[in-house]
Design a protein around this motif. Structure first.
Motif, PDB file in Angstrom:
ATOM      1  N   VAL A   1       0.393  -1.663   0.008  1.00  0.00           N
ATOM      2  CA  VAL A   1       0.459   0.357   0.277  1.00  0.00           C
ATOM      3  C   VAL A   1       1.199   1.698  -0.214  1.00  0.00           C
ATOM      4  N   ALA A   2       2.064   0.890   0.784  1.00  0.00           N
ATOM      5  CA  ALA A   2       2.658   2.534   1.535  1.00  0.00           C
ATOM      6  C   ALA A   2       4.472   2.029   1.908  1.00  0.00           C
ATOM      7  N   GLU A   3       4.725   2.845   1.529  1.00  0.00           N
ATOM      8  CA  GLU A   3       6.658   2.720   1.925  1.00  0.00           C
ATOM      9  C   GLU A   3       7.015   3.944   2.507  1.00  0.00           C
ATOM     10  N   ILE A   4       8.350   3.532   3.581  1.00  0.00           N
ATOM     11  CA  ILE A   4       8.710   5.150   3.960  1.00  0.00           C
ATOM     12  C   ILE A   4      10.144   4.581   4.402  1.00  0.00           C
ATOM     13  N   GLN A   5      10.524   5.439   3.407  1.00  0.00           N
ATOM     14  CA  GLN A   5      12.455   5.196   4.028  1.00  0.00           C
ATOM     15  C   GLN A   5      13.134   6.010   5.008  1.00  0.00           C
TER      16      GLN A   5
ATOM     17  N   THR B   1       8.547   8.462   0.194  1.00  0.00           N
ATOM     18  CA  THR B   1       7.038   7.183   0.198  1.00  0.00           C
ATOM     19  C   THR B   1       7.204   7.265  -1.229  1.00  0.00           C
ATOM     20  N   ASN B   2       6.483   6.076  -1.056  1.00  0.00           N
ATOM     21  CA  ASN B   2       5.812   5.397  -2.265  1.00  0.00           C
ATOM     22  C   ASN B   2       4.457   5.044  -1.846  1.00  0.00           C
ATOM     23  N   TYR B   3       3.728   4.948  -3.088  1.00  0.00           N
ATOM     24  CA  TYR B   3       1.699   5.034  -3.147  1.00  0.00           C
ATOM     25  C   TYR B   3       1.899   3.548  -4.280  1.00  0.00           C
TER      26      TYR B   3
END
Length: 120
Positions: free
Chosen positions: A48-52, A57-59
């Motif tokens: 769903v989403a990532e945060i480094q 962020t990536n969605y």
């Protein structure tokens, strides 16, 4: 190692909002890539989403513009703010922590999941 516990799921009407919380223990999340995944019954788990670590962020396209992932390293917590919820968002949502300790060795840790149901 790190242990993850999700909370904040529940029943909400279409168009409503919900905030999920992932609380970590055992290790600091400051060195981990953190993410939210979801899985509907009979369906494959999807990101769903990532945060480094850098907070980049990536969605997933399906949630872009509606969901926001954030992290508070001091509180060892990751959030997923979900707005404008749709019935297709219904799933069990999982928190993930990922760390690569060597180029070919990485570890993934998962929470137990929290149910999100979007229904009129």
């Amino acid at each position: 190692q790190v242990q993850l516990v999700e909370s904040g799921g529940g029943l909400v009407q279409p168009g409503g909002s919900l905030r999920l919380t992932c609380t970590a223990s055992g290790s600091s999340i400051s060195s981990y890539l953190m993410g939210w995944y979801r899985q509907a019954p009979g369906k494959q788990r999807e990101v769903v989403a990532e945060i480094q670590i850098s907070t980049t962020t990536n969605y997933a396209d399906a949630v872009k513009g509606r969901f926001t992932i954030s992290r508070d390293n001091a509180k060892n917590t990751v959030y997923l703010q979900m707005n404008s919820l749709k019935p297709e968002d219904t799933a069990v949502y999982y928190c993930n922590a990922h760390i690569a300790v060597r180029p070919t060795v990485a570890f993934d840790y998962w929470g137990q999941g929290t149910q999100v149901t979007v229904s009129p």
